[in-house]
Scaffold this active site. Structure first.
Site, PDB file in Angstrom:
ATOM      1  CG  HIS A 166      -3.792   0.223   8.196  1.00 42.05           C
ATOM      2  ND1 HIS A 166      -3.359  -0.810   7.402  1.00 42.05           N
ATOM      3  CD2 HIS A 166      -2.762   1.107   8.242  1.00 42.05           C
ATOM      4  CE1 HIS A 166      -2.118  -0.551   6.998  1.00 42.05           C
ATOM      5  NE2 HIS A 166      -1.743   0.596   7.485  1.00 42.05           N
TER       6      HIS A 166
ATOM      7  CG  ASP B 299      -0.370   6.617   6.020  1.00 43.65           C
ATOM      8  OD1 ASP B 299       0.157   5.796   5.248  1.00 43.65           O
ATOM      9  OD2 ASP B 299       0.108   6.909   7.131  1.00 43.65           O
TER      10      ASP B 299
ATOM     11  CE  LYS C  37      -1.405   2.016   3.913  1.00 43.42           C
ATOM     12  NZ  LYS C  37      -0.283   2.665   4.603  1.00 43.42           N
TER      13      LYS C  37
ATOM     14  CG  HIS D 209       1.214  -3.421   8.477  1.00 41.19           C
ATOM     15  ND1 HIS D 209       0.975  -2.180   7.953  1.00 41.19           N
ATOM     16  CD2 HIS D 209       1.421  -3.230   9.798  1.00 41.19           C
ATOM     17  CE1 HIS D 209       1.036  -1.290   8.933  1.00 41.19           C
ATOM     18  NE2 HIS D 209       1.309  -1.901  10.058  1.00 41.19           N
TER      19      HIS D 209
HETATM   20  C1  BG6 Z   1       1.475   2.388   7.856  1.00 40.54           C
HETATM   21  C2  BG6 Z   1       1.401   3.874   7.644  1.00 40.54           C
HETATM   22  O1  BG6 Z   1       0.673   1.715   6.932  1.00 40.54           O
HETATM   23  O2  BG6 Z   1       1.026   2.076   9.169  1.00 40.54           O
HETATM   24  C3  BG6 Z   1       2.218   4.615   8.684  1.00 40.54           C
HETATM   25  O3  BG6 Z   1       1.887   4.197   6.348  1.00 40.54           O
HETATM   26  C4  BG6 Z   1       1.803   4.191  10.073  1.00 40.54           C
HETATM   27  O4  BG6 Z   1       2.066   6.023   8.545  1.00 40.54           O
HETATM   28  C5  BG6 Z   1       1.806   2.673  10.191  1.00 40.54           C
HETATM   29  O5  BG6 Z   1       2.721   4.752  10.990  1.00 40.54           O
HETATM   30  C6  BG6 Z   1       1.228   2.225  11.511  1.00 40.54           C
HETATM   31  O6  BG6 Z   1       1.433   0.863  11.651  1.00 40.54           O
HETATM   32  P1  BG6 Z   1       1.629   0.202  13.080  1.00 40.54           P
HETATM   33  O7  BG6 Z   1       1.774  -1.250  12.774  1.00 40.54           O
HETATM   34  O8  BG6 Z   1       2.839   0.831  13.681  1.00 40.54           O
HETATM   35  O9  BG6 Z   1       0.385   0.532  13.820  1.00 40.54           O
END
Ligand code: BG6
Length: 484
Positions: A234, A229, A142, A172
């Site tokens: 997510h 983002d 992404k 992720h």
């Molecule tokens: C990413 C974003 O997909 O997810 C980032 O691009 C963000 O900006 C991150 O910080 C957050 O992931 P996690 O796993 O740290 O919550």
């Protein structure tokens, strides 16, 4: 099972921050299949040895717990090779093909960890060089596009070269153990299902708060913002996991069909709801854990009059029989009061109160996603008030700590997802129609903001975002979980 993993963007941030540590963990845990070869692709003129040194140096910047010892790295780095490529040059793909032809493997994974603007070119060139065989899988990072049109264009271009079951679109969050636990909670237990509906649930709150700012990604973030983002992908995936119907089995398409239905049922935006139910913010200077931090507009690569949002809070509904009328609140932002991702399910109060102290209290299920992974069930119990010789109700909670129960050394999100790609399991990857629906729902917000002269509301770093966020939820008679 032998495989070659080709990492386009092999010297980039994602590779050394996430992918190499995840591959190393899998190697260390003994779950990386034997016969692996990892080929980094980049523009630099590096030998295999120089590439190994570069990756070794980068490991010094990852979490201590994820760093290899010199001995471990010496073994792991035997898997690493490097190929210098200009991604626009067809003959460079021919070279890659010849390199891959040096040995017979079961699977070739093409991992596109580059800017999405290169995805179309890479896929076309792979096809032209005959590198899209039935043993090939392609992984797309992404953000997949910038809006609905660009997402469609990328998916169409990739779809010309690979069939849908060869395409692994990464989100992720779906690889996090805590998110898989959410599926287990809902579909591995009968307890909550009868309650998991509008008759019993008052509202659901999804929070993904970060303490970090944009760090060195200012230039990228300027054209992205929190909506693209975090929300389009997510947050909506979490909302799907909470809101979806039980799938008929655990196959990838059964799960993805149900998620798609949720995305299609999201309440369409109106001018009124866009104005009232979506808040955007941008962090100003403030303090995080007692340390002064600069505002977003002072970050490297960010314009001093930037209108990019670093915070979004919104209210939506899933318009179907299960959920009609139940507000779902989503909130995400950088430089907030804590690193905290959780889903709070607020149940309705009892229909008839017989205890005085019950007023204003109701059951609540908190699904903690990070930093801790667990479940809290908030209930009421009877406590004795010794002075008044009477009974009162007091809040108590069941607290499950999955890190403690299953060990903190659990498989991380990227490790899990990489192993799934190698094994050919698509369950935790996003289908193109899901992405299209998510973009379709997000686009009216982008258009509304584009035409709105107001811009994002500033909020102090270290706070919970603009105060309008509390006002939005208060209109429904609720409050955010940390205010309760
Ligand atoms: C990413 C974003 O997909 O997810 C980032 O691009 C963000 O900006 C991150 O910080 C957050 O992931 P996690 O796993 O740290 O919550």
């Amino acid at each position: 099972m032998s495989f070659d993993l080709v990492l386009f963007g092999g010297t980039g941030d994602l590779t050394w921050r996430k992918l190499m540590p995840a591959l190393f963990q899998a190697f260390k845990h003994g779950t990386l299949p034997q016969g692996a070869r990892i080929i980094g692709v980049g523009r630099d003129d590096l030998s295999d040895e120089q590439y190994r040194e570069l990756i070794h140096g980068r490991f010094a910047q990852v979490d201590l717990a994820k760093r290899p010892t010199p001995d471990e790295f010496a073994r792991f780095c035997q898997l690493l090779e490097f190929v210098r490529m200009d991604l626009s040059k067809p003959d460079h793909y021919v070279y890659l093909r010849d390199k891959l032809a040096q040995r017979q493997v079961d699977t070739v994974v093409m991992y596109l960890a580059t800017a999405p603007s290169l995805f179309t070119t890479i896929c076309e060139q792979l096809a032209a060089a005959g590198l899209n065989t039935q043993h090939t899988r392609v992984v797309l990072e992404k953000p997949l596009g910038h809006d609905l049109a660009s997402n469609r264009a990328i998916n169409q271009a990739v779809g010309q070269v690979f069939t849908e079951h060869q395409i692994y679109r990464i989100d992720h969050y779906l690889g996090k153990p805590s998110v898989q636990n959410l599926f287990a909670l809902r579909f591995g237990n009968a307890l909550f299902e009868p309650l998991w509906r509008r008759e019993h649930i008052a509202n659901i709150q999804i929070t993904m708060a970060e303490e970090l700012g944009v760090e060195k990604r200012g230039a990228f973030y300027e054209t992205t913002g929190a909506l693209r983002d975090m929300v389009q992908n997510h947050a909506l995936q979490l909302l799907c996991a909470i809101g979806m119907e039980p799938p008929i089995n655990s196959h990838a398409d059964a799960i993805r069909d149900e998620k798609l239905k949720v995305l299609r049922s999201l309440k369409p935006w109106t001018p009124e709801s866009l104005a009232q139910d979506v808040i955007r913010g941008q962090y100003a200077a403030g303090s995080i854990n007692g340390q002064a931090v600069p505002g977003y507009r002072e970050e490297l690569g960010v314009s001093p009059d930037s209108r990019t949002e670093t915070f979004v809070a919104l209210r939506t509904e899933i318009s179907n029989w299960r959920w009609a009328g139940v507000p779902f609140y989503i909130r995400t932002g950088k430089r907030l009061a804590g690193r905290d991702a959780r889903i709070v399910v607020n149940f309705r109060p009892t229909p008839h109160a017989i205890f005085n102290s019950q007023i204003g209290m109701a059951n609540r299920l908190i699904i903690n996603l990070q930093p801790k992974d667990g479940l809290e069930l908030h209930l009421l119990a009877q406590a004795q008030d010794k002075r008044q010789h009477s009974s009162i109700l007091a809040p108590v909670q069941l607290d499950l700590d999955f890190d403690k129960r299953f060990g903190a050394e659990r498989v991380g999100a990227y490790e899990r997802l990489l192993l799934d790609v190698i094994d050919g399991r698509l369950n935790l990857f996003v289908r193109s129609d899901e992405q299209i629906e998510a973009w379709r729902w997000v686009e009216p917000i982008l258009k509304h903001w584009g035409a709105d002269p107001q811009g994002p509301r500033p909020y102090a770093s270290g706070s919970w975002g603009p105060s309008a966020t509390s006002a939005m939820i208060a209109r429904d008679g609720f409050c955010w979980s940390e205010e309760a």
